[in-house]
Design a protein around this motif. Sequence first.
Motif, mmCIF file in Angstrom:
data_model
loop_
_atom_site.group_PDB
_atom_site.id
_atom_site.type_symbol
_atom_site.label_atom_id
_atom_site.label_comp_id
_atom_site.label_asym_id
_atom_site.label_seq_id
_atom_site.Cartn_x
_atom_site.Cartn_y
_atom_site.Cartn_z
ATOM 1 N N UNK A 81 53.916 31.038 38.298
ATOM 2 C CA UNK A 81 52.422 31.401 38.710
ATOM 3 C C UNK A 81 52.123 31.013 40.092
ATOM 4 N N UNK A 82 51.271 31.671 40.804
ATOM 5 C CA UNK A 82 51.114 31.356 42.158
ATOM 6 C C UNK A 82 50.111 30.217 41.820
ATOM 7 N N UNK A 83 49.767 29.981 43.281
ATOM 8 C CA UNK A 83 48.535 28.790 43.393
ATOM 9 C C UNK A 83 47.290 29.183 42.826
ATOM 10 N N UNK A 84 46.337 28.589 42.373
ATOM 11 C CA UNK A 84 45.216 28.860 41.936
ATOM 12 C C UNK A 84 44.229 29.036 43.348
ATOM 13 N N UNK A 85 43.305 30.111 43.312
ATOM 14 C CA UNK A 85 42.333 30.523 44.180
ATOM 15 C C UNK A 85 41.015 30.033 44.026
ATOM 16 N N UNK A 86 40.168 29.509 44.887
ATOM 17 C CA UNK A 86 38.806 29.206 44.493
ATOM 18 C C UNK A 86 38.025 30.637 44.464
ATOM 19 N N UNK A 87 37.025 30.631 43.358
ATOM 20 C CA UNK A 87 36.242 31.771 43.275
ATOM 21 C C UNK A 87 34.854 31.174 42.941
ATOM 22 N N UNK A 88 33.873 32.009 43.115
ATOM 23 C CA UNK A 88 32.572 32.045 42.502
ATOM 24 C C UNK A 88 32.051 32.905 41.771
ATOM 25 N N UNK A 89 31.800 33.105 40.599
ATOM 26 C CA UNK A 89 31.100 34.178 39.714
ATOM 27 C C UNK A 89 30.077 33.658 39.009
ATOM 28 N N UNK A 90 29.022 34.603 38.668
ATOM 29 C CA UNK A 90 27.871 34.102 38.137
ATOM 30 C C UNK A 90 27.184 32.971 38.300
ATOM 31 N N UNK A 91 27.070 32.601 39.792
ATOM 32 C CA UNK A 91 26.659 31.317 39.938
ATOM 33 C C UNK A 91 27.667 29.814 39.839
ATOM 34 N N UNK A 92 28.852 30.149 39.030
ATOM 35 C CA UNK A 92 29.641 29.168 38.863
ATOM 36 C C UNK A 92 30.888 28.880 39.667
ATOM 37 N N UNK A 93 31.173 27.730 39.833
ATOM 38 C CA UNK A 93 32.499 27.537 40.818
ATOM 39 C C UNK A 93 33.648 27.764 39.646
ATOM 40 N N UNK A 113 40.631 34.234 35.080
ATOM 41 C CA UNK A 113 39.513 33.174 35.895
ATOM 42 C C UNK A 113 39.054 32.362 34.984
ATOM 43 N N UNK A 114 38.675 30.966 35.269
ATOM 44 C CA UNK A 114 38.103 29.897 34.528
ATOM 45 C C UNK A 114 36.904 29.366 35.458
ATOM 46 N N UNK A 115 35.845 29.643 34.921
ATOM 47 C CA UNK A 115 34.435 29.112 35.456
ATOM 48 C C UNK A 115 34.075 27.994 34.690
ATOM 49 N N UNK A 116 33.470 26.981 35.767
ATOM 50 C CA UNK A 116 33.269 25.632 35.323
ATOM 51 C C UNK A 116 31.685 25.507 35.418
ATOM 52 N N UNK A 117 31.149 25.379 34.066
ATOM 53 C CA UNK A 117 29.781 25.039 33.930
ATOM 54 C C UNK A 117 29.578 23.502 33.613
ATOM 55 N N UNK A 118 28.523 22.991 33.530
ATOM 56 C CA UNK A 118 28.113 21.678 33.207
ATOM 57 C C UNK A 118 28.349 21.541 31.519
ATOM 58 N N UNK A 119 27.901 22.492 30.974
ATOM 59 C CA UNK A 119 27.904 22.273 29.610
ATOM 60 C C UNK A 119 28.921 23.102 28.820
ATOM 61 N N UNK A 120 29.500 23.971 29.688
ATOM 62 C CA UNK A 120 30.730 24.860 29.021
ATOM 63 C C UNK A 120 31.607 25.183 30.151
ATOM 64 N N UNK A 121 32.924 25.731 29.762
ATOM 65 C CA UNK A 121 33.592 26.666 30.871
ATOM 66 C C UNK A 121 33.787 27.916 30.158
ATOM 67 N N UNK A 122 34.099 28.960 30.965
ATOM 68 C CA UNK A 122 34.393 30.311 30.618
ATOM 69 C C UNK A 122 35.852 30.691 30.937
ATOM 70 N N UNK A 123 36.706 31.248 29.993
ATOM 71 C CA UNK A 123 37.833 31.753 30.464
ATOM 72 C C UNK A 123 37.762 33.404 30.373
ATOM 73 N N UNK A 124 38.116 33.893 31.390
ATOM 74 C CA UNK A 124 38.291 35.446 31.569
ATOM 75 C C UNK A 124 39.646 35.838 31.715
ATOM 76 N N UNK A 125 40.183 36.679 31.032
ATOM 77 C CA UNK A 125 41.541 36.885 31.425
ATOM 78 C C UNK A 125 41.700 38.573 31.010
ATOM 79 N N UNK A 126 42.212 39.314 32.204
ATOM 80 C CA UNK A 126 42.342 40.644 32.135
ATOM 81 C C UNK A 126 43.652 41.016 32.416
ATOM 82 N N UNK A 127 44.307 41.978 31.788
ATOM 83 C CA UNK A 127 45.577 42.461 31.914
ATOM 84 C C UNK A 127 45.708 43.997 31.603
#
Length: 153
Positions: A82-94, A116-130
């Motif tokens: 796996x390559x290194x993770x890159x920082x993103x911002x989607x939907x207002x979340x880091x 993509x894993x988005x980090x919110x205060x109350x939950x995180x979101x995992x989005x996987x496309x293939x």
Amino acid sequence: MIRRDLLLFAAGLPFQVTEGEHLRMTGQALGWTILRDRAPRPDAPETGMVLIRVQRPVPPASRPGHLAAMLQAFRPFHFPNLPAEEMVRLGGLPGTAIETRGMGIGSRQTVMVRAVCLYGRDRSFLLIASAPEAEWPALRPDVLRVMEGFRPG
């Protein structure tokens, strides 16, 4: 006509997502919201898709390497490196993102994956496309539009 992103939000999901030109929502299973290729080949062992899952929040100290660990444990695919993770911002979340080549465990076919894993205060979101590697160049712009249209509720 009802827009699909509003329908998903109204269905009680804690997020909104807009269908793409090639990707449409097909349902939910085991906590995953599933968008699939609108016109897959009937004999295709792998098809384009986006999976979205709401998860527990990830504390800031646990975020580095979290997405890579999730992908290594994700059973439908095998990733030799796996390559290194890159920082993103989607939907207002880091968040963090990884785009890489893998292998479908059931099909033994080479696929491209963007996670993509988005980090919110109350939950995180995992989005996987293939998508199969040969179809990725055509589907990738749509995958990015779907991911960039993601909005937490």
